[in-house]
Scaffold this motif. Structure first.
Motif, short mmCIF file in Angstrom:
data_model
loop_
_atom_site.label_atom_id
_atom_site.label_comp_id
_atom_site.label_asym_id
_atom_site.label_seq_id
_atom_site.Cartn_x
_atom_site.Cartn_y
_atom_site.Cartn_z
N GLN A 181 -2.90 -16.82 -17.07
CA GLN A 181 -3.14 -16.21 -15.76
C GLN A 181 -4.62 -16.29 -15.40
OE1 GLN A 181 -1.45 -12.27 -16.22
NE2 GLN A 181 0.26 -12.84 -14.90
N HIS A 182 -5.48 -15.97 -16.35
CA HIS A 182 -6.92 -16.02 -16.11
C HIS A 182 -7.35 -17.45 -15.74
CE1 HIS A 182 -11.21 -15.29 -16.59
NE2 HIS A 182 -11.25 -16.36 -17.39
N LEU A 183 -6.88 -18.42 -16.49
CA LEU A 183 -7.26 -19.81 -16.22
C LEU A 183 -6.70 -20.28 -14.89
CD1 LEU A 183 -6.81 -21.31 -19.79
CD2 LEU A 183 -8.96 -20.78 -18.61
N SER A 184 -5.50 -19.84 -14.53
CA SER A 184 -4.93 -20.21 -13.23
C SER A 184 -5.77 -19.64 -12.10
CB SER A 184 -3.50 -19.69 -13.10
OG SER A 184 -2.64 -20.43 -13.92
N ARG A 185 -6.21 -18.40 -12.24
CA ARG A 185 -7.07 -17.80 -11.20
C ARG A 185 -8.40 -18.53 -11.13
NH1 ARG A 185 -4.77 -13.02 -13.20
NH2 ARG A 185 -6.54 -12.64 -14.55
N ASP A 190 -1.97 -20.31 -8.76
CA ASP A 190 -1.17 -19.12 -8.57
C ASP A 190 -1.55 -18.05 -9.56
OD1 ASP A 190 0.36 -19.83 -6.47
OD2 ASP A 190 2.11 -20.46 -7.65
N GLU A 191 -1.62 -16.81 -9.08
CA GLU A 191 -1.87 -15.68 -9.96
C GLU A 191 -0.57 -15.23 -10.60
OE1 GLU A 191 -4.27 -12.33 -8.91
OE2 GLU A 191 -5.27 -13.51 -7.38
#
Length: 194
Positions: A181-185, A190-191
């Motif tokens: 999630q952190h890397l996607s943000r 997408d979060e």
């Protein structure tokens, strides 16, 4: 190295604190880290090796009955959903794989008569997957051999150790989820990754 004893298998050894380790993995990781700390990398390799060992045991039983380990996982998940079924997307999310992968596995299960696709009563555009009576019979015949195999592979583990093992493995899964999630943000993606 002092106080190092060989395991019965001859491949694993015990460190001075009586913890098992793989000397080949330790040596490779020491080279990789240029002499730095190898503990997390050794633990990662051990988790991977343990996962492969359990998968090989599951696959051995499933393959002798005509199913891949992936198809077995989907069939087990289908046996636990309501009678009306589950969407391919929800099934994929619960298994942690792509919808495309699950579609192929459901195709296989459907061809073997163990699962079927049915219209979603709540949404005419959607199709759900569900286990068939033949799939339930297959699961019944597979249950006892699986329980025996898992008891054998976890031989010598106390209930407390199994709880701790489950807990630690799921912490890894949770850490990976949060990192993803952190890397996607950070990448602007997408979060809301499941």
């Amino acid at each position: 190295m002092k106080n190092v004893s060989k395991s019965v298998e001859g491949r694993l050894e015990r460190d001075p604190d009586d913890g098992l380790f793989d000397p080949q993995v330790r040596a490779a990781m020491a080279l990789f880290t240029v002499g730095g700390d190898t503990l997390a990398l050794e633990a990662s390799a051990a988790v991977r090796a343990a996962s492969h060992a359990v998968d090989r045991m599951r696959a051995r039983g499933a393959n002798s009955r005509g199913l891949s380990a992936g198809a077995l996982d989907i069939l087990i998940r289908l046996s636990a959903v309501p009678d009306d079924g589950i969407s391919i997307g929800d099934l994929a999310q619960s298994a942690g794989v792509s919808s495309r992968n699950v579609t192929g596995l459901v195709d296989t299960l459907e061809r073997d008569g163990l699962a079927q696709r049915v219209p979603d009563r709540r949404d005419r555009r959607s199709v759900l997957a569900r286990i068939t009576p033949a799939g339930l019979e297959w699961m019944d015949s597979f249950r006892l051999p699986t329980q025996v195999a898992m008891s054998a592979i976890f031989r010598g583990f106390t209930p407390a150790e199994l709880i701790q093992l489950r807990h630690l493995c799921l912490r890894l899964v949770d850490n990976q989820h949060h990192l993803d999630q952190h890397l996607s943000r950070a990448d602007g993606g997408d979060e809301a990754q499941p």
